[in-house]
Design an enzyme around this catalytic site. Sequence first.
Site, short mmCIF file in Angstrom:
data_model
loop_
_atom_site.label_atom_id
_atom_site.label_comp_id
_atom_site.label_asym_id
_atom_site.label_seq_id
_atom_site.Cartn_x
_atom_site.Cartn_y
_atom_site.Cartn_z
N SER A 1 31.88 37.36 26.35
CA SER A 1 30.53 36.79 26.54
C SER A 1 30.54 35.35 26.07
O SER A 1 30.76 35.07 24.88
CB SER A 1 29.50 37.58 25.74
OG SER A 1 28.34 36.80 25.58
N HIS B 1 31.40 37.23 31.08
CA HIS B 1 30.03 37.73 30.92
C HIS B 1 29.10 36.56 30.57
O HIS B 1 29.35 35.81 29.63
CB HIS B 1 30.02 38.78 29.81
CG HIS B 1 28.72 39.47 29.61
ND1 HIS B 1 28.32 40.54 30.39
CD2 HIS B 1 27.73 39.27 28.71
CE1 HIS B 1 27.13 40.96 29.98
NE2 HIS B 1 26.75 40.21 28.95
N ASP C 1 25.27 35.43 29.67
CA ASP C 1 24.00 35.94 29.16
C ASP C 1 22.87 34.97 29.44
O ASP C 1 22.82 33.87 28.89
CB ASP C 1 24.12 36.16 27.64
CG ASP C 1 24.95 37.39 27.32
OD1 ASP C 1 24.63 38.47 27.87
OD2 ASP C 1 25.91 37.28 26.54
N MET D 1 18.93 34.20 29.20
CA MET D 1 17.74 34.58 28.43
C MET D 1 16.62 33.59 28.67
O MET D 1 16.86 32.38 28.79
CB MET D 1 18.08 34.61 26.94
CG MET D 1 19.29 35.46 26.59
SD MET D 1 19.53 35.58 24.83
CE MET D 1 21.11 36.44 24.75
N HIS E 1 24.30 38.74 33.22
CA HIS E 1 23.38 39.67 32.55
C HIS E 1 22.03 38.97 32.41
O HIS E 1 21.89 38.09 31.57
CB HIS E 1 24.01 40.05 31.19
CG HIS E 1 23.16 40.90 30.32
ND1 HIS E 1 23.46 41.12 28.99
CD2 HIS E 1 22.02 41.60 30.57
CE1 HIS E 1 22.55 41.92 28.47
NE2 HIS E 1 21.65 42.22 29.39
N MET F 1 18.52 38.68 31.13
CA MET F 1 17.55 39.15 30.15
C MET F 1 16.29 38.32 30.34
O MET F 1 15.93 37.49 29.50
CB MET F 1 18.13 39.00 28.73
CG MET F 1 19.24 40.00 28.46
SD MET F 1 20.31 39.51 27.10
CE MET F 1 21.47 38.49 27.99
N MET G 1 23.22 48.72 26.36
CA MET G 1 23.12 47.77 25.24
C MET G 1 23.29 48.53 23.93
O MET G 1 22.63 49.55 23.70
CB MET G 1 21.75 47.08 25.22
CG MET G 1 21.48 46.12 26.37
SD MET G 1 22.73 44.84 26.60
CE MET G 1 22.66 43.96 25.04
N ASP H 1 27.64 46.51 25.71
CA ASP H 1 27.39 45.13 25.28
C ASP H 1 26.64 45.12 23.95
O ASP H 1 25.54 45.67 23.85
CB ASP H 1 26.54 44.44 26.37
CG ASP H 1 26.30 42.97 26.11
OD1 ASP H 1 26.87 42.41 25.15
OD2 ASP H 1 25.53 42.37 26.90
C1 DX5 Z 1 23.19 40.06 23.51
C2 DX5 Z 1 24.07 39.68 24.68
C3 DX5 Z 1 25.50 39.93 24.43
C4 DX5 Z 1 26.07 39.13 23.30
C5 DX5 Z 1 27.09 39.98 22.61
O1 DX5 Z 1 21.88 39.86 23.85
O2 DX5 Z 1 23.70 40.40 25.84
O3 DX5 Z 1 26.29 39.80 25.60
O4 DX5 Z 1 26.69 37.94 23.70
O5 DX5 Z 1 27.55 39.33 21.48
P1 DX5 Z 1 28.37 40.10 20.37
O6 DX5 Z 1 29.59 40.65 21.02
O7 DX5 Z 1 28.63 39.05 19.36
O8 DX5 Z 1 27.46 41.22 19.85
ZN ZN Z 2 25.12 40.43 27.60
#
Ligand code: DX5
Ligand code: ZN
Length: 216
Positions: A7, A31, A33, A35, A64, A66, A135, A173
């Site tokens: 990620s 990956h 993320d 947000m 991903h 969010m 998650m 994740d």
């Molecule tokens: C959290 C993200 C993850 C995050 C995981 O909201 O969706 O993908 O980057 O990070 P680690 O592996 O540090 O928990």
């Molecule tokens: Zn993620």
Amino acid sequence: MTKIAPSILSADFAKLGDEIKDVDSYADYIHVDVMDGHFVPNITIGPLIVDAIRPITNLPLDVHLMIENPENYIPAFAKAGANIISVHQEACPHLHRTIQQIRDLNVKPGVVINPATPVQQIEPILGDVDLVLVMTVNPGFGGQSFIESAVSKIERLHDLREKHHYDYEIEVDGGVNQETARICVDAGADVLVAGSAIFKQQNRKQAIQSITNHLV
Ligand code: DX5
Ligand code: ZN
């Protein structure tokens, strides 16, 4: 073989291209993320960054989302070069429509559930997705601790796949590291997302190998 999806949330954004190249040969997906500061209490990146990193790697970009109202942004992420786009069940009142929208853009659709959401909530969609993301932290930040109570959902998804001959991958994740990786894979996970366990380590090759060592 278990797949690894580093990620980039925990990477150094000032040199994102080099960071991706640093894991590229040892990873299976990148990956990403996304947000929005509404669905989760943090803001990260948008389609512009996906577009910028697309030429850096040949690995599939595992995006991903969010975000609220993901249907407004899915076309832009598809155009930017996403290979997999996953949406949260909790953000999609019309889940089948959103999953179909992703597929119509020739992108693999995935569905994500938060730690407090039971598998039952996504059972009607399991035959339509290529990926189910479980998650194991509440989304929003890297570096949080693994919520072990979510592991039974991996097992349940594994059983349902066998029973109904579905063909989604099960991805996990949040808080994945050397120790928790084993728990996820034993429960039936196919893809492990790891942010801090990879990008916060100096030697990324070693970090990935220490997660995958001893896994099937
Ligand atoms: C959290 C993200 C993850 C995050 C995981 O909201 O969706 O993908 O980057 O990070 P680690 O592996 O540090 O928990
Ligand atoms: Zn993620």
